[in-house]
Design a protein around this motif. Structure first.
Motif, PDB file in Angstrom:
ATOM      1  N   SER A 244       0.821  -1.217   0.000  1.00 50.17           N
ATOM      2  CA  SER A 244       0.000   0.000   0.000  1.00 50.17           C
ATOM      3  C   SER A 244       0.856   1.268   0.000  1.00 50.17           C
ATOM      4  O   SER A 244       0.496   2.278   0.612  1.00 50.17           O
ATOM      5  CB  SER A 244      -0.960   0.007   1.198  1.00 50.17           C
ATOM      6  OG  SER A 244      -1.882  -1.060   1.109  1.00 50.17           O
ATOM      7  N   GLY A 245       1.987   1.195  -0.671  1.00 49.64           N
ATOM      8  CA  GLY A 245       2.828   2.378  -0.805  1.00 49.64           C
ATOM      9  C   GLY A 245       3.825   2.611   0.317  1.00 49.64           C
ATOM     10  O   GLY A 245       4.569   3.592   0.288  1.00 49.64           O
ATOM     11  N   ILE A 246       3.852   1.721   1.309  1.00 44.39           N
ATOM     12  CA  ILE A 246       4.819   1.823   2.404  1.00 44.39           C
ATOM     13  C   ILE A 246       5.750   0.613   2.342  1.00 44.39           C
ATOM     14  O   ILE A 246       5.292  -0.526   2.216  1.00 44.39           O
ATOM     15  CB  ILE A 246       4.122   1.887   3.771  1.00 44.39           C
ATOM     16  CG1 ILE A 246       3.290   3.170   3.886  1.00 44.39           C
ATOM     17  CG2 ILE A 246       5.143   1.822   4.916  1.00 44.39           C
ATOM     18  CD1 ILE A 246       2.537   3.303   5.186  1.00 44.39           C
ATOM     19  N   GLY A 247       7.052   0.865   2.408  1.00 47.60           N
ATOM     20  CA  GLY A 247       8.000  -0.234   2.420  1.00 47.60           C
ATOM     21  C   GLY A 247       7.952  -0.975   3.745  1.00 47.60           C
ATOM     22  O   GLY A 247       8.068  -0.364   4.806  1.00 47.60           O
ATOM     23  N   LEU A 248       7.747  -2.283   3.677  1.00 46.48           N
ATOM     24  CA  LEU A 248       7.792  -3.123   4.872  1.00 46.48           C
ATOM     25  C   LEU A 248       9.013  -4.022   4.725  1.00 46.48           C
ATOM     26  O   LEU A 248       9.024  -4.952   3.921  1.00 46.48           O
ATOM     27  CB  LEU A 248       6.509  -3.936   5.019  1.00 46.48           C
ATOM     28  CG  LEU A 248       5.240  -3.117   5.291  1.00 46.48           C
ATOM     29  CD1 LEU A 248       4.035  -4.033   5.507  1.00 46.48           C
ATOM     30  CD2 LEU A 248       5.413  -2.186   6.487  1.00 46.48           C
ATOM     31  N   ASN A 249      10.026  -3.721   5.504  1.00 48.70           N
ATOM     32  CA  ASN A 249      11.342  -4.315   5.303  1.00 48.70           C
ATOM     33  C   ASN A 249      11.852  -4.983   6.572  1.00 48.70           C
ATOM     34  O   ASN A 249      11.536  -4.568   7.688  1.00 48.70           O
ATOM     35  CB  ASN A 249      12.350  -3.223   4.907  1.00 48.70           C
ATOM     36  CG  ASN A 249      11.843  -2.370   3.753  1.00 48.70           C
ATOM     37  OD1 ASN A 249      11.432  -2.878   2.729  1.00 48.70           O
ATOM     38  ND2 ASN A 249      11.878  -1.051   3.936  1.00 48.70           N
ATOM     39  N   TYR A 250      12.657  -6.009   6.370  1.00 46.20           N
ATOM     40  CA  TYR A 250      13.401  -6.629   7.459  1.00 46.20           C
ATOM     41  C   TYR A 250      14.850  -6.171   7.408  1.00 46.20           C
ATOM     42  O   TYR A 250      15.393  -5.903   6.331  1.00 46.20           O
ATOM     43  CB  TYR A 250      13.400  -8.156   7.316  1.00 46.20           C
ATOM     44  CG  TYR A 250      12.162  -8.851   7.815  1.00 46.20           C
ATOM     45  CD1 TYR A 250      11.987  -9.111   9.165  1.00 46.20           C
ATOM     46  CD2 TYR A 250      11.185  -9.282   6.930  1.00 46.20           C
ATOM     47  CE1 TYR A 250      10.857  -9.779   9.629  1.00 46.20           C
ATOM     48  CE2 TYR A 250      10.055  -9.953   7.381  1.00 46.20           C
ATOM     49  CZ  TYR A 250       9.894 -10.195   8.736  1.00 46.20           C
ATOM     50  OH  TYR A 250       8.776 -10.852   9.191  1.00 46.20           O
ATOM     51  N   GLY A 251      15.486  -6.134   8.577  1.00 51.07           N
ATOM     52  CA  GLY A 251      16.929  -6.074   8.610  1.00 51.07           C
ATOM     53  C   GLY A 251      17.480  -7.443   8.243  1.00 51.07           C
ATOM     54  O   GLY A 251      16.784  -8.278   7.652  1.00 51.07           O
ATOM     55  N   ASN A 252      18.710  -7.693   8.594  1.00 53.18           N
ATOM     56  CA  ASN A 252      19.327  -9.002   8.384  1.00 53.18           C
ATOM     57  C   ASN A 252      19.913  -9.462   9.704  1.00 53.18           C
ATOM     58  O   ASN A 252      20.601  -8.694  10.385  1.00 53.18           O
ATOM     59  CB  ASN A 252      20.437  -8.908   7.338  1.00 53.18           C
ATOM     60  CG  ASN A 252      20.936 -10.269   6.903  1.00 53.18           C
ATOM     61  OD1 ASN A 252      20.453 -10.831   5.915  1.00 53.18           O
ATOM     62  ND2 ASN A 252      21.909 -10.829   7.609  1.00 53.18           N
ATOM     63  N   VAL A 253      19.637 -10.689  10.092  1.00 55.87           N
ATOM     64  CA  VAL A 253      20.146 -11.198  11.369  1.00 55.87           C
ATOM     65  C   VAL A 253      21.647 -10.939  11.447  1.00 55.87           C
ATOM     66  O   VAL A 253      22.405 -11.222  10.518  1.00 55.87           O
ATOM     67  CB  VAL A 253      19.813 -12.691  11.535  1.00 55.87           C
ATOM     68  CG1 VAL A 253      20.392 -13.540  10.418  1.00 55.87           C
ATOM     69  CG2 VAL A 253      20.286 -13.184  12.901  1.00 55.87           C
ATOM     70  N   THR A 254      22.079 -10.391  12.587  1.00 52.77           N
ATOM     71  CA  THR A 254      23.472  -9.996  12.769  1.00 52.77           C
ATOM     72  C   THR A 254      24.278 -11.025  13.553  1.00 52.77           C
ATOM     73  O   THR A 254      25.448 -11.274  13.250  1.00 52.77           O
ATOM     74  CB  THR A 254      23.538  -8.628  13.484  1.00 52.77           C
ATOM     75  OG1 THR A 254      22.890  -7.639  12.673  1.00 52.77           O
ATOM     76  CG2 THR A 254      24.974  -8.198  13.731  1.00 52.77           C
ATOM     77  N   GLY A 255      23.665 -11.636  14.553  1.00 52.81           N
ATOM     78  CA  GLY A 255      24.413 -12.474  15.485  1.00 52.81           C
ATOM     79  C   GLY A 255      24.549 -13.920  15.057  1.00 52.81           C
ATOM     80  O   GLY A 255      23.624 -14.518  14.498  1.00 52.81           O
TER      81      GLY A 255
END
Length: 283
Positions: A244-255
């Protein structure tokens, strides 16, 4: 520490998430995590380090201050400001969220928080980015909590109504012309639908969002100024999507001291006057 950039220069954000450090003495996986973070920060320039939760494996950590001191000693090597919100595992051990926020005094360059509001020990706040002395971008940070209070469920906590009311009352301009972003640990329920419109990255596990939808996304749609959210929590998801026009993003697991088949790393977010870009920085 104020967040600033100049003229048309991009503002570079490093999102670290799900670091999952164990207790002192740190095991090999936790040490590997700190070394990888150190190498990343020494070889890249960032204007902000944004940590979106689960710094600790809470149940394992009996000495949270000592563990965070190890992480902060790495972060303090860079002059980049640091901002933190917490995840569901951070307070499963001996520390409350209030205690963890107090321990942030160990950061050499904490980012300046604005309009901070705490409800049920969950702090929401904003970060203001200035260009040439003028407010250019606002970053909204919601502590998404841990688990729901209902004793008969194991669902994750939803954003509290007071956190939504806080957002609606903030004294910032709200038009599509403003390029603002949001950060939290647990993804909103709308991430389920965003998984059908993946732009980059992968979905390697189901979206672990709250079962209760308290309406934050609807309020973001109405406000129009927040162009994207960035979450953590799901270690095998690192996708970006548009819903709906908004980016829904994940980071990337760091640990390394946790589950997940994805390569470890961080997410780079480049905020420009007219939009944002994002890509992964893998270790």
């Amino acid at each position: 520490m104020q967040l600033t950039t100049t003229a048309q220069a991009p503002f570079q954000i490093c999102q670290l998430t799900d670091i999952h450090l164990g207790d002192i003495p740190l095991n090999a996986a936790s040490q590997k995590t700190l070394t990888a973070i150190d190498n990343l920060l020494q070889t890249h320039h960032f204007d902000l380090i944004m940590i979106t939760g689960d710094l600790l494996w809470g149940k394992e950590v009996q000495h949270p201050g000592e563990v965070l001191s190890e992480l902060f000693s790495v972060l303090n090597k860079t002059e980049a400001p640091v901002a933190i919100t917490y995840g569901n595992h951070d307070t499963e051990g001996t520390a409350s969220r209030a205690t963890l926020r107090e321990l942030e005094s160990g950061l050499a360059h904490p980012a300046d928080k604005h309009h901070a509001m705490t409800i049920v020990d969950r702090e929401s706040y904003t970060l203001e980015i200035s260009r040439e002395g003028q407010l250019a971008h606002v970053l909204y940070v919601w502590d998404s909590g841990a688990y729901a209070n209902q004793s008969d469920t194991n669902q994750y906590a939803a954003i509290e109504p007071e956190q939504i009311d806080w957002f609606n009352r903030l004294p910032y301009a709200r038009t599509t012309g403003h390029q603002d972003l949001g950060f939290l640990h647990i993804p909103l329920p709308e991430y389920w639908l965003a998984g059908h419109a993946i732009l980059t990255g992968v979905q390697g596990e189901s979206v672990c969002s709250p079962m209760t939808n308290s309406g934050l996304f609807h309020n973001l749609l109405r406000a129009q100024n927040v162009h994207a959210l960035f979450a953590g929590h799901d270690h095998d998801n690192n996708f970006t999507a548009d819903y709906s026009g908004i980016g829904l993003n994940y980071g990337n697991v760091t640990g390394y001291n946790t589950y997940g088949s994805l390569a470890r790393g961080a997410r780079l977010i480049t905020l420009n006057p007219d939009g944002y870009d994002t890509q992964l920085c893998l270790f």
